[in-house]
Motif scaffolding. Structure first.
Motif, PDB file in Angstrom:
ATOM      1  N   ILE A   1       0.851  -1.187   0.000  1.00 46.33           N
ATOM      2  CA  ILE A   1       0.000   0.000   0.000  1.00 46.33           C
ATOM      3  C   ILE A   1       0.888   1.238   0.000  1.00 46.33           C
ATOM      4  O   ILE A   1       1.768   1.392   0.853  1.00 46.33           O
ATOM      5  N   ARG A   2       0.650   2.100  -0.979  1.00 49.31           N
ATOM      6  CA  ARG A   2       1.452   3.323  -1.103  1.00 49.31           C
ATOM      7  C   ARG A   2       0.771   4.488  -0.403  1.00 49.31           C
ATOM      8  O   ARG A   2       1.415   5.218   0.363  1.00 49.31           O
ATOM      9  N   THR A   3      -0.517   4.681  -0.638  1.00 50.26           N
ATOM     10  CA  THR A   3      -1.274   5.749   0.014  1.00 50.26           C
ATOM     11  C   THR A   3      -2.628   5.198   0.444  1.00 50.26           C
ATOM     12  O   THR A   3      -3.139   4.230  -0.161  1.00 50.26           O
ATOM     13  N   ILE A   4      -3.204   5.843   1.478  1.00 47.36           N
ATOM     14  CA  ILE A   4      -4.529   5.434   1.950  1.00 47.36           C
ATOM     15  C   ILE A   4      -5.227   6.653   2.538  1.00 47.36           C
ATOM     16  O   ILE A   4      -4.602   7.484   3.209  1.00 47.36           O
ATOM     17  N   HIS A   5      -6.506   6.750   2.234  1.00 41.75           N
ATOM     18  CA  HIS A   5      -7.305   7.858   2.757  1.00 41.75           C
ATOM     19  C   HIS A   5      -8.746   7.373   2.990  1.00 41.75           C
ATOM     20  O   HIS A   5      -9.302   6.689   2.125  1.00 41.75           O
TER      21      HIS A   5
END
Length: 794
Positions: A281-285
């Motif tokens: 996972i690179r980014t999470i929002h």
């Protein structure tokens, strides 16, 4: 010998020592045999008896036997012929593994005499084990960029045999790219490597399958093989690629832990490690979504590892990176949009933002009592809420002022005296499937206003008080109730003196309502006090109620009879002869009391032998027998006692003088007034007939007034109880045994009846149903006074 016989333990120890020394001397001989492994049962090993120089016929008598030293039962000896043979299968590799010399040690024992011989049987190795590789297939990955001469270690085979049987030779199937190199080193042992002869080209061949063969040095030789799978590793010149750049996933918020959200799939045109991909996972929002999902780096599966809440996360975005294992590594990217779908998992919440209590009972309809807000964290139909009030029929209603905002307003008039407070339940239910509901309880107290005047249990009370009461006597207690509360129900009492000045007779306690008589009452002066007591509460403005009190003064026997006679000095003359029953005169007496207290009777105080008698109730004096002339020229004094029927009885006396003459002279009456010190009344000269007429007339008129009064009272209002002091009594009625009596005093209440000047101007009625009072003025149990047959009151 004697010592040995006496000490058996010492004797036994000496014998064992002798035997051990004998065995040591005799066990110096040893034989050596050999036998191949895997020999079958019964295989001949050697002639032990012959080789030891023993006679065959002496083996049994001397108890010849064999003992194996911890090697099982591989060998056995025939005790009849002394031949040693194989008893069970022998596997040298199992018995001795890689030990160069594998032997079995045996002991041949003769007991008579004791001798021990040592025999060693060596197990010879045979080539019964083929070379074995640790894996049937060996995988090698060689980059196509490797230079010729590069070597790659291989795992060699092993052979459980020993000696030449375990010496191995290797070869591979013919090819133009690879060759074998076997290196023997005394320190590090044997090593097997694969050597690259020429450069590889993955585009021409990406896999080479070669057969590796190992051959031992036994006769006959045995071989073992392993498959060499050589993969040509591509140069990392392609990045992983996802089949979609953006993935959209919809997930219900009640999804269980471990639910598979999505499986990502990225491909790489390279081969080998250049094609091996790991996901991360690179980014999470939003950030809290990271704690709820888990990405498997090898499979690309994203699973739920917590509990989603639509009210916290409605939409999530996850950036995923796929990285191959090439050098240098190359990466690919994608985006996952996760939409959380709402389920009806939140019940509506009811909160009271404002509550105005207590509510005055005179509040008009439409008054706002409370402000309510309804919230539901769900969305759509799950968040649409409807409200209602329970229980039905209450004077309140809900009015919607805005979305999910309500006012609790008054819908009808209030009456605190009927309902002091209301318990309300506000119920809210959403439109979900299934619907969820919640409730909130409210207590709305009603505040009092002064809208009720004090009231008495009945409009009129009748109280009987005996005369001559002690000053300050408590005669009655009035009590008014007010359904209001606090100061609105605080009642005080006072007398209404508009119709009659009562302050000198009656007082009322302002708080308790107790009525007191301030001075002694005289029945002969006042027979009835009628007044009003008013009850006033402490409200603003105050309200009043009133009750009528009728105080009847009950007569006491406090007046003695008063005798009245004609005013003449001469005694009564009686001319004889006189016939029996001749009336000589009549005693007249009056009593200022009434009822039984004024009911008089007459008696001769001193019994004489004369022929005289007096009427018990009439007072008439007459003769009891005929008188002749012989009894003339004599005089007598008759002492007459006049008594009333009161308690205690009061009385007066009168003396009647009588003279008997023999000729017809004028008759005069001389009555002497009482000698007992009792006060006498006024003299009256009315004739009996006029007295009877006056009594009948006044009595008839008074009876008519009473009948009219009772009829009017019964017609205008319900029958009321009459009060004797603090208690309840019945109506006072004339008894058939009662009598009429005049009073010589004026009454303030009952009007006089016109008549002759000599007649009395007030009329009283008495009854045997008058209550009996105690000395302190309080009413006791009533007692009916009834005269018996003789005229006595009982």
């Amino acid at each position: 010998m004697v010592v040995l016989h006496q000490c058996p333990l010492v004797k036994s120890w000496l014998l064992q020592l002798i035997l051990i020394l004998g065995v040591w001397e005799m066990g110096s001989g040893q034989l050596h045999y050999s036998v191949p492994e895997e020999s079958q049962h019964g295989t001949f090993v050697g002639r032990v008896a012959q080789d030891l120089g023993l006679e065959v016929d002496e083996l049994m008598p001397r108890m010849f036997r064999m003992v194996s030293q911890g090697r099982g039962d591989y060998m056995e000896v025939n005790v009849q012929n002394g031949i040693l043979f194989v008893n069970s299968r022998i596997d040298r590799e199992e018995l001795c593994t890689k030990i160069p010399v594998c032997s079995i040690h045996l002991e041949m024992i003769l007991d008579k005499p004791l001798r021990v011989f040592h025999v060693e049987v060596e197990i010879k190795d045979i080539n019964d084990n083929a070379p074995i590789f640790p894996a049937a297939e060996q995988n090698l990955i060689i980059a196509e960029s490797r230079l010729p001469g590069s070597s790659f270690p291989l795992e060699g085979a092993s052979d459980d045999d020993i000696g030449s049987n375990s010496h191995l030779n290797y070869k591979i199937s013919p090819n133009e790219y690879f060759t074998l190199d076997v290196q023997n080193n005394e320190e590090h042992g044997e090593s097997l490597v694969l050597v690259l002869k020429k450069s590889l080209d993955r585009e021409l061949a990406h896999v080479y399958n070669l057969l590796l063969t190992a051959t031992d040095g036994g006769k006959p030789a045995q071989t073992g093989t392993a498959q060499l799978v050589i993969s040509v590793l591509d140069v990392n010149d392609n990045a992983p690629v996802f089949n979609q750049s953006v993935y959209k996933v919809r997930l219900f918020e009640n999804a269980k832990n471990g639910t598979l959200i999505i499986t990502l799939n990225a491909t790489d045109l390279d081969e080998g490690i250049n094609k091996d991909i790991t996901y991360s996972i690179r980014t999470i929002h939003p950030h809290n979504l990271g704690a709820l999902i888990n990405l498997d780096p090898s499979t690309g599966q994203i699973k739920l590892k917590g509990e989603l809440d639509f009210e916290s996360i409605k939409l999530g975005e996850v950036g995923v990176e796929a990285t191959d294992k090439g050098t240098p590594p190359m990466k690919g990217h994608c985006k996952i949009l996760i939409e959380v779908l709402d389920v009806n998992d939140n019940a509506p919440e009811v909160s009271v933002s404002s509550l105005s209590v207590p509510v005055p009972e005179d509040s008009p309809p439409g008054t706002v009592v409370a402000l309510l807000s309804i919230s539901d964290r769900d969305s759509g139909a799950n968040g649409q809420v409807s409200c209602s009030l329970w229980p039905p029929g209450i004077p309140f209603k809900l009015v919607s002022t805005f979305k999910n905002y309500y006012s609790l307003v008054l819908a009808d008039s209030l009456d605190r005296e009927q309902v002091a407070h209301y318990g309300l339940v506000v119920m809210a239910q959403d439109q979900g499937d299934p619907p969820l509901s919640s409730s909130s309880s409210l207590v709305v107290p009603i505040s009092d206003i002064n809208d009720n005047a004090p009231t008495f249990a009945q409009p009129t009370y009748t109280v009987f008080v005996k005369e001559n009461n002690p000053p300050g006597a408590h005669i009655f207690t009035v009590s008014a109730s007010d359904p209001d509360m606090v100061e609105n129900a605080l009642v005080s009492y006072w007398l209404d003196e508009k119709l009659w000045p009562l302050s000198s007779y009656i007082s009322v306690h302002s708080e308790s309502g107790k009525l007191y008589v301030l001075q002694p009452l005289d029945y002969e002066e006042m027979k009835l006090l009628e007044f009003q007591v008013r009850a006033k509460d402490a409200g603003l403005p105050s309200l009043c109620g009133n009750v009528t009190i009728q105080v009847f003064v009950v007569d006491e026997n406090d007046n003695s009879p008063a005798v009245s006679v004609p005013v003449e000095d001469a005694p009564t003359l009686l001319v004889v002869p006189v016939a029996a029953g001749h009336m000589l005169g009549k005693i007249h007496a009056l009593d200022a009391d009434s009822g039984y207290n004024a009911w008089l009777r007459y008696e001769l105080l001193e019994a004489t032998s004369g022929p005289w008698r007096v009427g018990l109730y009439s007072g008439e004096i007459s003769t009891t027998r005929a008188l002749d002339e012989a009894e003339g020229s004599s005089s007598q004094n008759l002492l007459i006692l006049v008594k009333d029927h009161g308690k205690p009885v009061l009385s007066s006396t009168a003396t009647f003088s009588l003279s008997l003459v023999a000729n017809a002279q004028a008759v005069h009456t001389d009555v002497h007034l009482p000698r007992s010190g009792v006060s006498s009344g006024r003299l009256v000269n009315n004739a009996n007939v006029y007295l009877i007429i006056a009594i009948c007339s006044v009595s008839s008129l008074f009876l008519l007034v009473i009948i009219v009064y009772v009829a009017l009272r019964c017609q205008c209002q319900p029958k009321e109880a009459m009060m004797y002091g603090p208690g309840t009594a019945t109506l006072v009625c004339a008894s058939e045994v009662g009598s009429w009596s005049y009073s010589n005093r004026h009454s303030h209440i009952l009007a006089g009846v016109s008549g002759e000047a000599s007649a009395k101007n007030d009329l009283m009625v008495f009854s045997p149903n008058i209550p009996v009072f105690a000395e302190n003025g309080e009413v006791q149990n009533g007692k009916e006074l009834v005269p018996n047959a003789s005229g006595q009151v009982s």
